[in-house]
Design an enzyme around this catalytic site. Structure first.
Site, mmCIF file in Angstrom:
data_model
loop_
_atom_site.group_PDB
_atom_site.id
_atom_site.type_symbol
_atom_site.label_atom_id
_atom_site.label_comp_id
_atom_site.label_asym_id
_atom_site.label_seq_id
_atom_site.Cartn_x
_atom_site.Cartn_y
_atom_site.Cartn_z
ATOM 1 N N ALA A 47 45.411 25.807 23.880
ATOM 2 C CA ALA A 47 43.240 26.286 23.426
ATOM 3 C C ALA A 47 43.953 27.394 22.084
ATOM 4 O O ALA A 47 44.793 27.531 21.425
ATOM 5 C CB ALA A 47 42.828 27.339 23.811
ATOM 6 N N ASP A 69 2.418 -2.606 8.517
ATOM 7 C CA ASP A 69 2.512 -1.304 9.648
ATOM 8 C C ASP A 69 2.012 -1.512 10.683
ATOM 9 O O ASP A 69 1.312 -0.822 11.019
ATOM 10 C CB ASP A 69 0.994 0.010 8.562
ATOM 11 C CG ASP A 69 -0.013 -0.629 9.111
ATOM 12 O OD1 ASP A 69 -0.208 -1.704 8.878
ATOM 13 O OD2 ASP A 69 -1.070 0.437 8.266
ATOM 14 N N GLY A 124 1.171 -1.053 0.304
ATOM 15 C CA GLY A 124 -0.150 -0.144 -0.086
ATOM 16 C C GLY A 124 0.933 1.259 -0.299
ATOM 17 O O GLY A 124 1.933 0.785 0.478
ATOM 18 N N TYR A 164 43.348 19.609 5.503
ATOM 19 C CA TYR A 164 43.227 20.033 4.293
ATOM 20 C C TYR A 164 43.526 20.789 3.321
ATOM 21 O O TYR A 164 43.558 21.926 3.979
ATOM 22 C CB TYR A 164 41.462 20.104 4.516
ATOM 23 C CG TYR A 164 40.571 20.273 3.539
ATOM 24 C CD1 TYR A 164 40.843 19.485 2.515
ATOM 25 C CD2 TYR A 164 39.671 20.932 2.846
ATOM 26 C CE1 TYR A 164 39.887 18.721 1.363
ATOM 27 C CE2 TYR A 164 38.605 20.939 1.634
ATOM 28 C CZ TYR A 164 38.624 19.741 0.552
ATOM 29 O OH TYR A 164 38.093 19.344 -0.691
ATOM 30 N N GLN A 167 2.113 -7.157 -5.992
ATOM 31 C CA GLN A 167 0.919 -7.074 -6.147
ATOM 32 C C GLN A 167 0.644 -5.277 -7.014
ATOM 33 O O GLN A 167 0.533 -4.360 -6.361
ATOM 34 C CB GLN A 167 0.246 -6.258 -4.339
ATOM 35 C CG GLN A 167 -1.389 -6.734 -5.208
ATOM 36 C CD GLN A 167 -2.198 -5.367 -3.360
ATOM 37 O OE1 GLN A 167 -0.933 -5.180 -2.987
ATOM 38 N NE2 GLN A 167 -2.835 -5.720 -3.713
ATOM 39 N N ARG A 169 -2.978 7.780 3.563
ATOM 40 C CA ARG A 169 -3.088 8.988 4.386
ATOM 41 C C ARG A 169 -1.535 8.854 6.057
ATOM 42 O O ARG A 169 -1.827 10.577 6.225
ATOM 43 C CB ARG A 169 -4.010 8.589 6.190
ATOM 44 C CG ARG A 169 -5.272 7.668 6.012
ATOM 45 C CD ARG A 169 -5.444 7.185 6.512
ATOM 46 N NE ARG A 169 -5.168 5.256 5.815
ATOM 47 C CZ ARG A 169 -5.512 4.768 7.136
ATOM 48 N NH1 ARG A 169 -6.951 4.523 7.417
ATOM 49 N NH2 ARG A 169 -6.239 3.314 6.411
HETATM 50 C C1 UD1 Z 1 -6.366 -3.492 8.348
HETATM 51 C C2 UD1 Z 1 -7.411 -4.184 8.524
HETATM 52 C C3 UD1 Z 1 -8.398 -4.072 9.909
HETATM 53 C C4 UD1 Z 1 -7.291 -4.103 10.951
HETATM 54 C C5 UD1 Z 1 -5.894 -2.971 10.827
HETATM 55 C C6 UD1 Z 1 -5.121 -2.962 11.274
HETATM 56 C C7 UD1 Z 1 -8.446 -4.531 6.459
HETATM 57 C C8 UD1 Z 1 -9.451 -4.428 5.398
HETATM 58 N N1 UD1 Z 1 -8.722 -3.856 7.628
HETATM 59 O O1 UD1 Z 1 -6.755 -1.695 8.024
HETATM 60 O O2 UD1 Z 1 -9.532 -5.219 10.309
HETATM 61 O O3 UD1 Z 1 -7.970 -3.285 11.576
HETATM 62 O O4 UD1 Z 1 -5.844 -3.608 9.053
HETATM 63 O O5 UD1 Z 1 -3.940 -2.524 11.652
HETATM 64 O O6 UD1 Z 1 -7.919 -5.154 6.687
HETATM 65 N N2 UD1 Z 1 -2.067 -3.132 2.161
HETATM 66 C C9 UD1 Z 1 -1.329 -3.643 0.736
HETATM 67 N N3 UD1 Z 1 -1.779 -4.012 -0.349
HETATM 68 C C10 UD1 Z 1 -3.306 -3.322 -0.763
HETATM 69 C C11 UD1 Z 1 -3.313 -2.587 0.753
HETATM 70 C C12 UD1 Z 1 -3.235 -2.537 1.651
HETATM 71 O O7 UD1 Z 1 -0.282 -4.891 0.667
HETATM 72 O O8 UD1 Z 1 -3.922 -3.032 -1.511
HETATM 73 C C13 UD1 Z 1 -1.091 -3.567 2.556
HETATM 74 C C14 UD1 Z 1 -0.320 -1.631 3.212
HETATM 75 O O9 UD1 Z 1 0.961 -1.202 2.942
HETATM 76 C C15 UD1 Z 1 -0.360 -2.230 5.214
HETATM 77 C C16 UD1 Z 1 -1.352 -3.292 4.871
HETATM 78 O O10 UD1 Z 1 -1.684 -3.830 3.676
HETATM 79 O O11 UD1 Z 1 0.653 -2.667 5.120
HETATM 80 C C17 UD1 Z 1 -2.838 -2.736 5.580
HETATM 81 O O12 UD1 Z 1 -3.338 -1.818 5.063
HETATM 82 P P1 UD1 Z 1 -4.029 -0.446 5.329
HETATM 83 O O13 UD1 Z 1 -4.673 0.178 4.475
HETATM 84 O O14 UD1 Z 1 -2.967 0.317 6.606
HETATM 85 O O15 UD1 Z 1 -5.565 -1.176 6.464
HETATM 86 P P2 UD1 Z 1 -6.309 -0.907 7.502
HETATM 87 O O16 UD1 Z 1 -7.247 0.225 7.260
HETATM 88 O O17 UD1 Z 1 -5.709 -0.146 8.393
HETATM 89 CA CA CA Z 2 -3.197 0.297 8.695
#
Ligand code: UD1
Ligand code: CA
Length: 448
Positions: free
Chosen positions: A376, A103, A10, A383, A73, A14
């Site tokens: 001192a 994360d 991702g 250089y 991905q 934010r």
């Molecule tokens: C996600 C969970 C939520 C949980 C929260 C905990 C889902 C749908 N929701 O939400 O239930 O409470 O984490 O922190 O899973 N990522 C990808 N590919 C994508 C989308 C995301 O690799 O297409 C990765 C992001 O880089 C990130 C992780 O997945 O490291 C989580 O994605 P993020 O968008 O932060 O999910 P949340 O909205 O926090």
């Molecule tokens: Ca998250």
């Protein structure tokens, strides 16, 4: 048999950053590296990192971690879609798959180990980490029947008002029976407010799915924005500092001190306010550091004191006093019982034992012996505009105030340099060097 998959594709919108979210640093290590490190007690068959947004950069950031496999991905269509990318890589895999959001950087390795253990001993279809949060805003909510068996996970934005009252949140850390997960992944649909494939939707398709509440809910803090990054930093700092205090380190006004979790301290170290310890720093017993100091990737042996000073990539032997306002800029080695004083800068320099550089000096590319007194304002002119040159200064040598040593130069043992000299040639043992204009007096300069 276990495989690990970390979701790191991702962008992290934010964060409002050009850097992929998982590469943001928390106390010296990226979020992703920390997530990876939290799996250190697992001995996996495979470690798969799902990359997408600036995947090359993410891959490069992990180039020192061996045995990782990167899975692309191409489009970020959600966490479920991310895990779908693993299907071709795990075709013959029949074990459990540990899935971690990239994360969630504050997990303890023991917590992951416990999750795996519970998953295996209950033969679950899936097991996930959950917690009750006072403020669950932004997290998916976990709905269970009476036995912690999960019936549904609903994302915050998809919850109705009543569902938002459920404060039990999904940590984004799961263990799946892979063959079962592989079967249901293709059934996911992007039927939600974000039009994404949610990994969390598989819980309605698998059974049994068990939620395991973590004891310390701060462990599953997810980082979506810089406010959460800052509060994770604070949680981490509290953890690190409390651990050191329990181990016998005194921290005075700990709120004003920061310590990377890679730093090593010994009992009876005293750290004063506004001091920051970074990287691979090691500080031995009896050292007194601060106030107002910054120590990075440096080793301080026993009983060293540092006040209002910066020490980087250096090694200081026992009993030495540094500061106030000294700067050891890197590749500096200081012997035992030395004094590095006010407004002194050292770079690529070695000092012997009982040597003093007490006031207003710059020494660069210098090798200085034992019991030397650098007067001192003594400066090594190291250089010439193109290259750096070495200065050698023998044992018990004394340089006078405001002397300039034009390198390359060697001063022998027991040399005395007269104040205000500009020394350009080597000086033998025991000699006095005076390299300055004789004083002239012109009387009656002002006519009365
Ligand atoms: C996600 C969970 C939520 C949980 C929260 C905990 C889902 C749908 N929701 O939400 O239930 O409470 O984490 O922190 O899973 N990522 C990808 N590919 C994508 C989308 C995301 O690799 O297409 C990765 C992001 O880089 C990130 C992780 O997945 O490291 C989580 O994605 P993020 O968008 O932060 O999910 P949340 O909205 O926090
Ligand atoms: Ca998250």
């Amino acid at each position: 048999m276990v495989a690990i998959a970390i979701l790191a594709a991702g962008r992290g919108t934010r964060m409002k950053s050009s850097l992929p979210k998982v590469l943001h640093s928390l106390g010296g290590r990226s979020l992703l590296q920390r997530t990876l490190d939290s799996c250190q007690l697992v001995n996996p068959l495979l470690r798969l990192i799902i990359v997408g947004y600036q995947g090359d950069q993410v891959q490069k950031a992990l180039e020192n971690s061996p045995d990782l496999q990167f899975v692309e991905q191409k489009e970020q269509l959600g966490t479920g879609h991310a895990v779908m990318q693993l299907l071709p890589y795990l075709q013959d895999f029949t074990g459990d798959l540990l899935v971690l959001n990239g994360d969630v950087p504050l997990l303890r390795p023991e917590t992951i180990e416990n999750l795996l253990h519970i998953h295996k001993s209950n033969q679950n279809g899936a097991t996930l980490l959950s917690a009750y949060l006072n403020d669950p805003t932004g997290y998916g909510r976990v709905f269970c029947n009476g036995n912690n068996l999960v019936t549904q996970i609903i994302e915050h934005r998809d919850c109705n008002t009543a569902q938002k009252q459920n404060h039990r949140i999904n940590g984004g850390i799961y263990c799946f029976n892979w063959p079962k997960l592989a079967q249901v992944l293709p059934q996911l649909t992007p039927n939600n407010k974000q039009n994404e494939y949610y990994l969390t939707d598989v819980v309605t398709l698998l059974s049994p799915v068990m939620a395991v509440d973590v004891e310390d809910y701060s462990e599953i803090s997810g980082i979506n924005d810089r406010i959460q990054l800052a509060s994770a930093h604070q949680i981490l700092q509290t953890r690190v500092k409390e651990d050191w205090m329990k181990a016998g380190v005194t921290l005075i006004n700990p709120e004003s001190i920061t310590i990377d979790d890679t730093v090593k301290l010994e009992p009876d170290v005293i750290i004063e306010p506004q001091t920051h310890l970074r990287g691979q720093t090691v500080i031995k017993s009896g050292c007194h550091i601060g106030p107002g100091s910054f120590i990075e990737n440096s080793h301080l042996e026993a009983d060293v004191t540092v006040r209002y000073s910066v020490v980087s990539d250096s090694h200081v032997l026992s009993g030495t006093n540094i500061g106030p306002y000294s700067h050891l800029r890197g590749q500096v080695q200081v012997g035992t019982n030395c004094r590095i004083g006010n407004f002194v800068e050292l770079k690529k320099t070695t000092l012997g034992n009982k040597t003093n550089v007490a006031h207003l000096s710059y020494l660069g590319n210098a090798t200085v012996g034992n019991q030397v007194n650098i007067g001192a304002g003594t400066i090594t002119a190291n250089y010439d505009g193109v290259s750096k040159h070495q200065s050698q200064i023998g044992d018990r040598t004394k340089t006078g105030a405001n002397s300039v040593l034009v390198a390359p130069i060697t001063l022998g043992n027991d040399v005395t340099v007269a104040a205000g000299s500009v020394a350009t040639h080597d000086v033998p043992d025991g000699a006095l060097v005076i390299a300055r204009q004789r004083q002239r007096i012109i009387p009656d300069w002002i006519q009365s």
